[in-house]
Design a protein around this motif. Structure first.
Motif, mmCIF file in Angstrom:
data_model
loop_
_atom_site.group_PDB
_atom_site.id
_atom_site.type_symbol
_atom_site.label_atom_id
_atom_site.label_comp_id
_atom_site.label_asym_id
_atom_site.label_seq_id
_atom_site.Cartn_x
_atom_site.Cartn_y
_atom_site.Cartn_z
ATOM 1 N N LEU A 130 81.033 22.610 7.907
ATOM 2 C CA LEU A 130 82.113 23.111 8.760
ATOM 3 C C LEU A 130 82.201 22.161 9.939
ATOM 4 O O LEU A 130 81.280 22.097 10.753
ATOM 5 C CB LEU A 130 81.809 24.542 9.212
ATOM 6 C CG LEU A 130 82.788 25.188 10.191
ATOM 7 C CD1 LEU A 130 84.189 25.276 9.611
ATOM 8 C CD2 LEU A 130 82.278 26.564 10.611
ATOM 9 N N VAL A 149 86.632 22.516 6.350
ATOM 10 C CA VAL A 149 85.363 22.527 5.619
ATOM 11 C C VAL A 149 85.352 21.401 4.600
ATOM 12 O O VAL A 149 86.318 21.225 3.842
ATOM 13 C CB VAL A 149 85.134 23.879 4.916
ATOM 14 C CG1 VAL A 149 83.887 23.819 4.027
ATOM 15 C CG2 VAL A 149 84.992 24.996 5.940
ATOM 16 N N LEU A 207 78.601 29.768 10.346
ATOM 17 C CA LEU A 207 78.365 29.902 8.919
ATOM 18 C C LEU A 207 77.619 31.202 8.679
ATOM 19 O O LEU A 207 76.645 31.507 9.389
ATOM 20 C CB LEU A 207 77.534 28.733 8.382
ATOM 21 C CG LEU A 207 78.204 27.363 8.369
ATOM 22 C CD1 LEU A 207 77.177 26.284 8.037
ATOM 23 C CD2 LEU A 207 79.366 27.318 7.372
ATOM 24 N N ALA A 244 82.638 30.444 6.214
ATOM 25 C CA ALA A 244 82.703 29.616 7.418
ATOM 26 C C ALA A 244 83.831 30.134 8.295
ATOM 27 O O ALA A 244 84.861 30.603 7.785
ATOM 28 C CB ALA A 244 82.945 28.155 7.039
#
Length: 523
Positions: free
Chosen positions: A412, A426, A451, A460
């Motif tokens: 992320l 991501v 996360l 995420a």
């Protein structure tokens, strides 16, 4: 369970802590576990009651050069011992294992305190891996390991060998001697030698470090054999009990308390489903050992137990680690590791409330990566951090990661593209295949990223935007292994990490600043 002593709840070291070597010195107990491609090398823990453990840190800091070490290469199966006021630590630094060959140089370091400093390494042989030292009552010391065989059509594990080690000269003497061929379970490795009541007991790992792993016992009246296998072997296995929570039980080492109680530390895994994937990797558990009238060790039922009656010692818990690391000091806490290189000031600085990471190479380089990470120890946990980063090209990115190895991870990140400039999205990698997951959310250069792991699912998020769900089970030993016609090309021996990651593929080393890194298990 007795109420007056500490109760052992397994695993005692959750998350990536495989191949435990356990040792008692006086009233103190120590565990050394494998670290593979992660720094510092050889993770050490300390206990007073075998139930509660505190991290001491890593033994090997500047003594290792892991440049180019493969995924799941590096430091395998350390052996921790003590003699005449000195700690001895032997380990393998695996340089290659693909294609059938095994490049496994072994080394020894010493220290007068478990906290170090540890000496420069002295070279041993490279005939095999999983070394351990046995210090006999006559003052002589011996190095044990397995022997590997690269020749096609032959088992790769060629049995256990032993060779004398001169402690004063810090070198091996004489020639290696074949000590034990193993049983029909095969893949004999992980040797540890003990002396009790006039017998030499040889503990080995067999069956491979997966579902059919086991602890095998053999003994001899003479150090150099012949060794006779326990007719009740294996001492421990979960091979025929897929219903158990603790699977993969094997690779054990013994310890005796001052009161004459015996325990076995061993590795184990907790799959998400029966014989499913183990995101947390191989962990460390401890079992109580009793002895038969004719002198063989036994564990109740020969299987691993989640709850074990501890030794006749008072409980001795340690303060827990804070959930949030504010990087107030200039050194990383013992829960952090770095990938393939030590935490040196040329790429990483901490203190004053932040961690500053100079952007490094891509994961495929297998050297020069700028990744600071901590083991995932729960299947329900949230990891978040604030990231300050100002990329000006798509070749620069920084963020938080759920990472297994160079070929399996999620990131992320704050990246950059032509439409949005700096933006959050991501990036994923599954067995080397990259993927980009939108939407790309514009950002002013600072973002609180999160996360969340829930069993086999990873999500995420940034603010109100969420990505996923993603398959978290790719972050497992089972998924990481890749074969060529049955011969492993990539092993999976580690376990999943959460981390702070900065990449700059321009070579310019753009710095990312991380603050308030929080790792919080779910209730």
């Amino acid at each position: 369970m007795r109420n007056d002593v500490a109760t052992i709840h397994n695993p005692v070291l959750p998350g990536f802590h495989p191949d435990p070597s356990i040792l008692r010195v006086g009233d103190d107990y120590y565990l050394a576990t494998s670290t593979f491609e992660w720094y510092p090398g050889v993770r050490l823990h300390h206990s007073k009651d075998l139930a509660h453990w505190r991290p001491v840190g890593g033994a090997l800091t500047g003594q290792l050069d892991m440049t180019g070490n493969p995924d799941s290469g590096g430091v395998w199966a350390p052996g921790l011992s003590w003699a005449d006021g000195t700690f001895y630590l032997v380990y393998t630094d695996v340089k290659a294992y693909a294609g059938g060959f095994w490049d496994t140089p072994n080394h020894v370091v010493t220290a007068t305190s478990i906290d170090g400093p540890w000496s420069d390494p002295a070279p041993l042989h490279a005939r095999g891996f999983d070394p351990s030292l046995f210090h006999d009552d006559d003052g002589r010391s011996w190095l044990l390991s397995n022997r590997t065989d690269w020749r096609p059509g032959r088992p790769w594990a060629g049995g256990i060998i032993i060779q004398e080690y001169d402690r004063a000269a810090r070198r091996l003497v004489g020639e290696p001697i074949d000590l034990y061929a193993g049983t029909a379970a095969g893949m004999t490795e992980g040797p540890h030698l003990y002396r009790r009541d006039g017998w030499y007991y040889l503990i080995t790992a067999e069956g491979g470090t997966e579902w059919f792993h086991q602890v095998t016992v053999a003994r001899s009246r003479d150090l150099l054999g012949p060794y006779v296998t326990d007719p009740g072997t294996p001492l421990l296995t979960s091979a025929h009990r897929p219903d158990l929570t603790l699977q993969k039980a094997g690779h054990g080492s013994l310890v005796e308390t001052p009161a004459g109680e015996w325990f076995l530390a061993h590795l184990t895994g907790r799959p998400l489903s029966p014989r499913g994937r183990c995101i947390l990797g191989r962990e460390t558990a401890i079992q109580r050992v009793t002895w038969t009238g004719d002198g063989w060790p036994r564990i109740d039922g020969g299987v691993p137990h989640e709850v074990v009656d501890g030794p006749d010692l008072p409980a001795h818990p340690w303060p827990g680690e804070p959930e949030t690391d504010d990087f107030a000091t200039t050194s990383l806490g013992p829960h952090w590791s770095t990938l393939r290189r030590p935490a040196t000031a040329d790429w990483l600085t901490a203190g004053g409330g932040s961690l500053r990471v100079r952007g490094g190479r891509s994961p495929g380089a297998q050297s020069g990566e700028s990744l600071v990470a901590r083991r995932i120890q729960h299947t329900g946990v949230t990891f978040e951090a604030t990231v300050a980063f100002a990329p000006s090209t798509y070749q620069q990115m920084a963020g938080i990661t759920a990472y297994y190895n160079s070929r399996n991870w999620y990131l992320l990140r704050i990246g950059w593209d032509e439409e949005h400039g700096p933006a959050v999205d991501v990036l994923s990698c599954e067995r080397g295949r990259l993927g980009v997951h939108g939407p790309a959310v514009p950002v002013d250069g600072v973002a609180r990223l999160r996360l969340e792991l829930d069993g086999g699912v990873l999500r995420a998020s940034y603010g109100d935007v969420e990505w996923g769900p993603f398959d978290a089970s790719i972050l497992s030993d089972e998924h990481a292994r890749e074969d060529d016609a049955g011969v492993p090309r990539v092993w999976g021996f580690t376990g999943a990490f959460f981390g702070l990651w900065a990449q700059d593929h321009t070579g310019g080393g753009l710095t990312a600043t991380f603050t308030a890194a929080t790792c919080k298990p779910h209730p």
